[in-house]
Design an enzyme around this catalytic site. Structure first.
Site, PDB file in Angstrom:
ATOM      1  N   HIS A 173      -9.198  -1.849   5.836  1.00 42.12           N
ATOM      2  CA  HIS A 173      -8.093  -2.125   6.757  1.00 42.12           C
ATOM      3  C   HIS A 173      -7.739  -3.665   6.861  1.00 42.12           C
ATOM      4  O   HIS A 173      -6.733  -3.684   7.333  1.00 42.12           O
ATOM      5  CB  HIS A 173      -8.639  -1.732   8.208  1.00 42.12           C
ATOM      6  N   ARG A 214      -1.074   3.485  14.115  1.00 41.83           N
ATOM      7  CA  ARG A 214      -2.445   3.527  14.216  1.00 41.83           C
ATOM      8  C   ARG A 214      -2.843   3.171  15.663  1.00 41.83           C
ATOM      9  O   ARG A 214      -3.477   2.043  15.865  1.00 41.83           O
ATOM     10  CB  ARG A 214      -3.064   2.798  13.060  1.00 41.83           C
ATOM     11  N   ARG A 250      -0.470   8.420  15.659  1.00 42.81           N
ATOM     12  CA  ARG A 250      -1.978   8.997  15.192  1.00 42.81           C
ATOM     13  C   ARG A 250      -2.920   8.955  16.335  1.00 42.81           C
ATOM     14  O   ARG A 250      -3.154   7.775  17.057  1.00 42.81           O
ATOM     15  CB  ARG A 250      -2.443   8.224  13.895  1.00 42.81           C
ATOM     16  N   GLU A 281      -6.354  13.730   4.063  1.00 49.18           N
ATOM     17  CA  GLU A 281      -7.075  12.509   3.663  1.00 49.18           C
ATOM     18  C   GLU A 281      -8.556  12.839   3.060  1.00 49.18           C
ATOM     19  O   GLU A 281      -9.283  11.892   2.590  1.00 49.18           O
ATOM     20  CB  GLU A 281      -7.207  11.242   4.623  1.00 49.18           C
ATOM     21  N   ASN A 292      -5.382   6.564   1.295  1.00 50.74           N
ATOM     22  CA  ASN A 292      -6.371   5.611   1.277  1.00 50.74           C
ATOM     23  C   ASN A 292      -7.881   6.105   1.340  1.00 50.74           C
ATOM     24  O   ASN A 292      -8.596   5.869   0.540  1.00 50.74           O
ATOM     25  CB  ASN A 292      -6.258   4.426   2.414  1.00 50.74           C
ATOM     26  N   ASP A 293      -7.916   7.087   2.474  1.00 53.88           N
ATOM     27  CA  ASP A 293      -9.073   7.974   2.432  1.00 53.88           C
ATOM     28  C   ASP A 293      -8.981   8.840   1.348  1.00 53.88           C
ATOM     29  O   ASP A 293     -10.176   9.097   1.004  1.00 53.88           O
ATOM     30  CB  ASP A 293      -9.165   8.604   3.886  1.00 53.88           C
ATOM     31  N   ARG A 316     -14.147   2.459   0.231  1.00 56.18           N
ATOM     32  CA  ARG A 316     -12.502   1.614   0.326  1.00 56.18           C
ATOM     33  C   ARG A 316     -12.970   0.087   0.766  1.00 56.18           C
ATOM     34  O   ARG A 316     -12.120  -0.509   0.609  1.00 56.18           O
ATOM     35  CB  ARG A 316     -11.780   2.387   0.852  1.00 56.18           C
ATOM     36  N   CYS A 326       1.503   8.149   3.887  1.00 60.18           N
ATOM     37  CA  CYS A 326       1.347   7.138   4.969  1.00 60.18           C
ATOM     38  C   CYS A 326       0.415   6.166   4.395  1.00 60.18           C
ATOM     39  O   CYS A 326       0.304   4.926   4.965  1.00 60.18           O
ATOM     40  CB  CYS A 326       1.452   7.477   6.496  1.00 60.18           C
TER      41      CYS A 326
HETATM   42  C1  PEP Z   1      -5.265   6.552   5.041  1.00 56.75           C
HETATM   43  O1  PEP Z   1      -6.380   6.865   4.933  1.00 56.75           O
HETATM   44  O2  PEP Z   1      -4.415   6.545   3.765  1.00 56.75           O
HETATM   45  C2  PEP Z   1      -4.391   5.944   5.970  1.00 56.75           C
HETATM   46  C3  PEP Z   1      -3.135   5.899   6.188  1.00 56.75           C
HETATM   47  O3  PEP Z   1      -5.056   5.925   7.181  1.00 56.75           O
HETATM   48  P1  PEP Z   1      -6.031   4.470   7.392  1.00 56.75           P
HETATM   49  O4  PEP Z   1      -5.792   3.726   6.221  1.00 56.75           O
HETATM   50  O5  PEP Z   1      -5.786   3.994   8.637  1.00 56.75           O
HETATM   51  O6  PEP Z   1      -7.480   5.007   7.326  1.00 56.75           O
HETATM   52 MG    MG Z   2      -7.098   7.170   6.828  1.00 53.57          MG
END
Ligand code: PEP
Ligand code: MG
Length: 575
Positions: free
Chosen positions: A195, A302, A338, A436, A459-460, A470, A507
């Protein structure tokens, strides 16, 4: 002496400036001896830090009394005040400075260990666990001594060319630094989709993570060149290298200016397919940047960032104002909020991390369902804001269909309480789910029957599918968006959603990476959500893409099981 360090470039661009070292992890303190004649001054420094923290606690107490903070917070404050007043900390640290001439931070840290050892001997398990509170109190005093956040007076002296160098930064730290004008971020730890990196990218300044020992090797005020594209920093470069980089910096600036001309052009492919380009935001203030990017909606708000860097929880009115502001400013364009994705690396201040694997623990929707009161407050605030625009609710980290059912019941309950209070909201507000977690991707048909839309959190999804943390730079090389399993999963989600006519967006960071724009278009994606700073480069790719040409090549990529072959095909796709 000039030297180079290599890390992972997480935000592109070139910055030239001077190093400003910060130590957000306040427990990393300097150890040094002070001359005898300065002992009194050093003790006074310690005393005034204690006094500042006491004042902070008293102000917090007042906010509890005035009803601006949670009542449970009061017990937590009492405990912290008790620790602050414990003579083992302040009195003993004072005598230690007098006797050994060590600096105040060092003395305090030694006394903290002393106190922690005493806690260790306590039989009562509850009291023994209060060790974390001791650490938090000491951190506050240390930060007060260091003038946290980050010796900013030095930074402000060099406004416009300060480069932040830290061992590590939490997302909450980065949010604090967001208000200060750093031209680049450098950290020893971190990875592409932590993040922290994501926020750095949102600021549109070059950033490099996983630099290992940069924080030790770089000295305050060193001249630095940060090359976010290559992931390298050059420390104390000579004149020729500096000139070369200034030239490159100028060229990049020119390209950026050219891209700005695309702001009000619709994102349509060469064959006439319209694509929605939405923005990701953390706070209502980010809307200014959204306006400049030409985004046609907010694809991911977020909301958990409203909960960070504070000692209390945002109440319904405060959240409502934040969501309403965004809804109004977006003039009926979609605003996807979200629900809070707290837990793991985005923890509430004061919460004690006990899980061994926090990313697999009580995070996001799991935490919301475990804290129904806190969730209810947020749901009411979002629902009330829905009166002012096209607001939608997005649920993070779904793994089980039962979580959707429970949440839909809670939303219905929140709606009923609003009806009872005669407050207005959108009765038909759309509720979507983040895909995710592999389990969600594999249960898509069931999920789609319950949800109005999907948003793929790459990402997740990558983290959980490949079992690669990550935020851990030690395994960052294994975090691979082009892994055949990831390619298959993402294409499967998009194609299934398109077949079922359920709107789907991406996203996660892949949406804002122009190297993946054509790949996602070829999967059938028509909604992308990313940081405003990335939007025009992605739009540029879309304007140059022709779907009938792309799709056959993307089909080959989906079928290619050799990573090298995939990379070669992707290069051809982006040609
Ligand atoms: C993701 O996981 O791709 C996402 C958009 O949420 P975050 O990065 O806030 O976990
Ligand atoms: Mg996520």
């Amino acid at each position: 002496m000039s030297f180079i360090l290599q890390g992972i470039g997480v935000s592109e661009g070139i910055a030239i400036g001077h190093a400003h070292l910060v130590t957000p992890a306040a427990l990393e303190v300097m150890h040094y001896l002070i001359p005898k004649h300065q002992v009194d001054k050093e003790i006074a420094r310690l005393d005034s830090a204690f006094a500042a923290v006491r004042k902070e606690f008293e102000a917090l107490h007042k906010s509890v009394v005035d009803g601006h903070a949670r009542a449970e917070f009061s017990a937590f404050l009492d405990l912290h005040l008790m620790i602050l007043d414990d003579p083992t900390l302040s009195e003993a640290a004072r005598s230690m400075i007098a006797q050994t001439q060590c600096n105040a931070e060092w003395a305090l840290k030694q006394q903290m260990h002393e106190l922690l050892e005493q806690f260790e001997e306590i039989e009562d398990a509850y009291l023994r666990e209060r060790k974390a509170d001791v650490v938090q109190v000491v951190e506050r005093v240390l930060k007060a001594m260091l003038g946290h956040p980050g010796y900013l007076p030095i930074a402000s002296k060099r406004a416009g060319d300060s480069i932040l160098v830290a061992h590590d930064l939490s997302p909450a730290d980065v949010m604090q630094y967001k208000q200060h004008q750093f031209v680049a971020f450098l950290t020893d730890l971190g990875s592409q989709t932590s993040h922290t990196a994501i926020i750095a990218r949102s600021l549109n300044i070059p950033s490099i993570v996983a630099l290992r020992h940069a924080h030790q090797l770089i000295i305050e005020d060193d001249c630095l060149i940060v090359d976010g594209n290559q992931g390298i920093i050059i420390i104390n470069p000579d004149k020729y290298v500096l000139d070369e980089y200034r030239l490159r910096q100028g060229q990049l600036e020119l390209e950026r200016k050219k891209l700005k001309r695309l702001k009000s052009i619709a994102a349509v492919t060469l064959d006439g397919t319209a694509i929605d380009l939405y923005a990701n935001i953390e706070l209502p203030q980010d809307i200014e940047q959204v306006m400049e990017s030409g985004a046609t909606g907010i694809g991911l708000f977020r909301s958990e960032f409203l909960f960070l860097n504070r000692d209390d929880l945002p109440g319904e009115e405060e959240q409502f104002e934040a969501y309403r502001t965004v809804a109004v400013k977006m003039h009926k364009q979609p605003v996807v909020i979200r629900t809070f994705d707290l837990g793991a690396d985005k923890s509430l201040k004061g919460s004690i991390q006990v899980a061994t694997n926090p990313a697999l623990g009580l995070r996001a929707i799991r935490l919301s369902l475990a804290e129904p009161k806190m969730f209810h407050t947020q749901l009411r605030a979002i629902l009330r804001a829905s009166k002012y625009g096209d607001v939608r609710i997005l649920l993070p980290m779904l793994s089980h269909a039962a979580e959707i059912d429970q949440t839909l019941n809670l939303i219905e309950y929140a709606k009923q309480t609003l009806r009872d209070d005669k407050l207005h909201f959108d009765e038909h507000i759309n509720v979507g789910g983040m895909i995710e977690i592999p389990a969600a991707a594999l249960s898509l048909d069931l999920f789609m029957r319950k949800l109005d839309f999907l948003s793929i959190g790459t990402n997740d999804l990558i983290q959980y599918t490949l079992a690669v943390d990550r935020i851990d730079d030690a395994v960052a090389h294994l975090y691979d968006p082009l892994h055949p399993a990831i390619i298959w999963l993402i294409s499967h989600i998009i194609q299934s959603a398109n077949r079922a006519k359920v709107p789907v967006s991406v996203c996660g960071e892949m949406a804002g990476d122009k190297r993946f724009t054509r790949l996602l278009l070829g999967f059938g994606l028509q909604q992308f959500s990313m940081y405003p700073a990335q939007l025009l480069a992605v739009k540029n790719q879309i304007l140059k893409s022709h779907l009938p040409e792309i799709i056959p090549l993307v089909q080959k990529i989906i079928k290619a099981d050799q990573p090298e072959k995939m990379v070669a095909l992707l290069a051809k796709l982006n040609d």
